[in-house]
Scaffold this motif. Structure first.
Motif, PDB file in Angstrom:
ATOM      1  N   VAL A   1       2.287   2.279  -5.998  1.00 20.51           N
ATOM      2  CA  VAL A   1       0.878   2.297  -5.609  1.00 20.51           C
ATOM      3  C   VAL A   1       0.455   3.709  -5.228  1.00 20.51           C
ATOM      4  O   VAL A   1      -0.600   4.196  -5.648  1.00 20.51           O
TER       5      VAL A   1
ATOM      6  N   TYR B   1       0.828  -1.210   0.000  1.00 20.14           N
ATOM      7  CA  TYR B   1       0.000   0.000   0.000  1.00 20.14           C
ATOM      8  C   TYR B   1       0.860   1.258   0.000  1.00 20.14           C
ATOM      9  O   TYR B   1       0.558   2.236  -0.691  1.00 20.14           O
TER      10      TYR B   1
ATOM     11  N   LEU C   1     -12.332   5.641  -9.997  1.00 21.39           N
ATOM     12  CA  LEU C   1     -13.262   4.695  -9.389  1.00 21.39           C
ATOM     13  C   LEU C   1     -13.930   5.275  -8.143  1.00 21.39           C
ATOM     14  O   LEU C   1     -15.149   5.435  -8.104  1.00 21.39           O
ATOM     15  N   SER C   2     -13.128   5.620  -7.149  1.00 18.94           N
ATOM     16  CA  SER C   2     -13.689   6.071  -5.876  1.00 18.94           C
ATOM     17  C   SER C   2     -14.529   7.331  -6.024  1.00 18.94           C
ATOM     18  O   SER C   2     -15.629   7.425  -5.468  1.00 18.94           O
TER      19      SER C   2
ATOM     20  N   LEU D   1      -1.068   3.722  -9.089  1.00 21.33           N
ATOM     21  CA  LEU D   1      -2.305   2.963  -8.922  1.00 21.33           C
ATOM     22  C   LEU D   1      -3.296   3.684  -8.012  1.00 21.33           C
ATOM     23  O   LEU D   1      -4.509   3.689  -8.279  1.00 21.33           O
ATOM     24  N   GLY D   2      -2.790   4.296  -6.951  1.00 25.45           N
ATOM     25  CA  GLY D   2      -3.665   5.000  -6.012  1.00 25.45           C
ATOM     26  C   GLY D   2      -4.466   6.110  -6.665  1.00 25.45           C
ATOM     27  O   GLY D   2      -5.699   6.154  -6.544  1.00 25.45           O
TER      28      GLY D   2
ATOM     29  N   LEU E   1      -5.201   6.486  -9.797  1.00 18.52           N
ATOM     30  CA  LEU E   1      -6.148   5.898 -10.743  1.00 18.52           C
ATOM     31  C   LEU E   1      -7.393   5.401 -10.016  1.00 18.52           C
ATOM     32  O   LEU E   1      -8.527   5.611 -10.475  1.00 18.52           O
ATOM     33  N   TYR E   2      -7.186   4.755  -8.880  1.00 21.12           N
ATOM     34  CA  TYR E   2      -8.322   4.263  -8.097  1.00 21.12           C
ATOM     35  C   TYR E   2      -9.181   5.423  -7.595  1.00 21.12           C
ATOM     36  O   TYR E   2     -10.412   5.398  -7.702  1.00 21.12           O
ATOM     37  N   VAL E   3      -8.523   6.453  -7.058  1.00 22.62           N
ATOM     38  CA  VAL E   3      -9.260   7.569  -6.462  1.00 22.62           C
ATOM     39  C   VAL E   3     -10.064   8.324  -7.512  1.00 22.62           C
ATOM     40  O   VAL E   3     -11.276   8.542  -7.362  1.00 22.62           O
TER      41      VAL E   3
END
Length: 205
Positions: free
Chosen positions: A153, A148, A165-166, A157-158, A160-162
């Motif tokens: 990340v 993490y 997606l989030s 990746l973090g 991209l997720y936030v």
């Protein structure tokens, strides 16, 4: 040298404690207009060189960060004197920054209210274990934590997720509230309309 007391600063900073509408509007203009101009020039530069486009986009990214700073100040209610003005700026800026204003504002307020409180970690911050917690953790939990906190990340990746997606679903703090879900849905709708407008106006290259 005379010791400077906190009370000595009050008359010095008092003139800056009240927002100025005119000054705030200038800040919006000298952020948003260069940002839009750079996006346009970057699009036109595609026919010249992808490296020129990348350079212009990199410069535009700085103005995009500045726009988020204005969104941040609006979220604290300090950019304009009226709440509705702050909320309007924050919401519209969120369409460009991909950060839905109302959900972010709630999470950020929680972050300020609980900053430094180890029992209330995890909202608006990057989760951090204490040394004691890490040493007590099982090997699998340590591995998950190290993954993490890995820079790949954290910085690839973090985000991209936030952002993809989030912030689009939503998945974060307050997502059970109808006001948060509605704010995310409206932000997403305006994002779609913005991209449709860009496509109709400039096409794809």
């Amino acid at each position: 040298m005379k010791k400077v007391e906190p009370k000595d600063w009050i008359p010095l900073i008092k003139p800056y404690t009240k927002p100025s509408v005119a000054r705030s509007l200038r800040q919006v203009a000298n952020t948003l207009l260069p940002l839009l101009l750079l996006f346009y020039l970057a699009h036109r530069a595609l026919s010249v060189s992808p490296f020129l486009t990348l350079a212009l986009d990199s410069l535009a990214a700085l103005f995009l960060v500045r726009l988020f700073i204005l969104q941040h100040d609006a979220g604290h209610g300090s950019f304009f004197p009226k709440k509705w003005m702050n909320d309007l700026l924050g919401f519209l800026a969120g369409v460009f920054t991909l950060v839905p204003y109302h959900p972010w504002q709630l999470a950020h307020a929680r972050h300020h209210a609980t900053s430094g409180n180890l029992d209330k970690r995890g909202v608006g911050d990057i989760y951090t274990m204490t040394l004691e917690e890490y040493l007590r953790a099982a090997p699998g939990e340590r591995l998950r934590y190290r993954l993490y906190r890995n820079p790949f990340v954290m910085f690839f990746l973090g985000p991209l997720y936030v952002f993809l997606l989030s912030y689009r679903l939503p998945l974060g703090y307050g997502s059970e509230r109808p006001s948060v879900r509605n704010a995310v849905a409206l932000t997403n709708l305006l994002l779609v309309l913005l991209w449709v407008g860009i496509y109709l106006g400039f096409g794809l290259k």
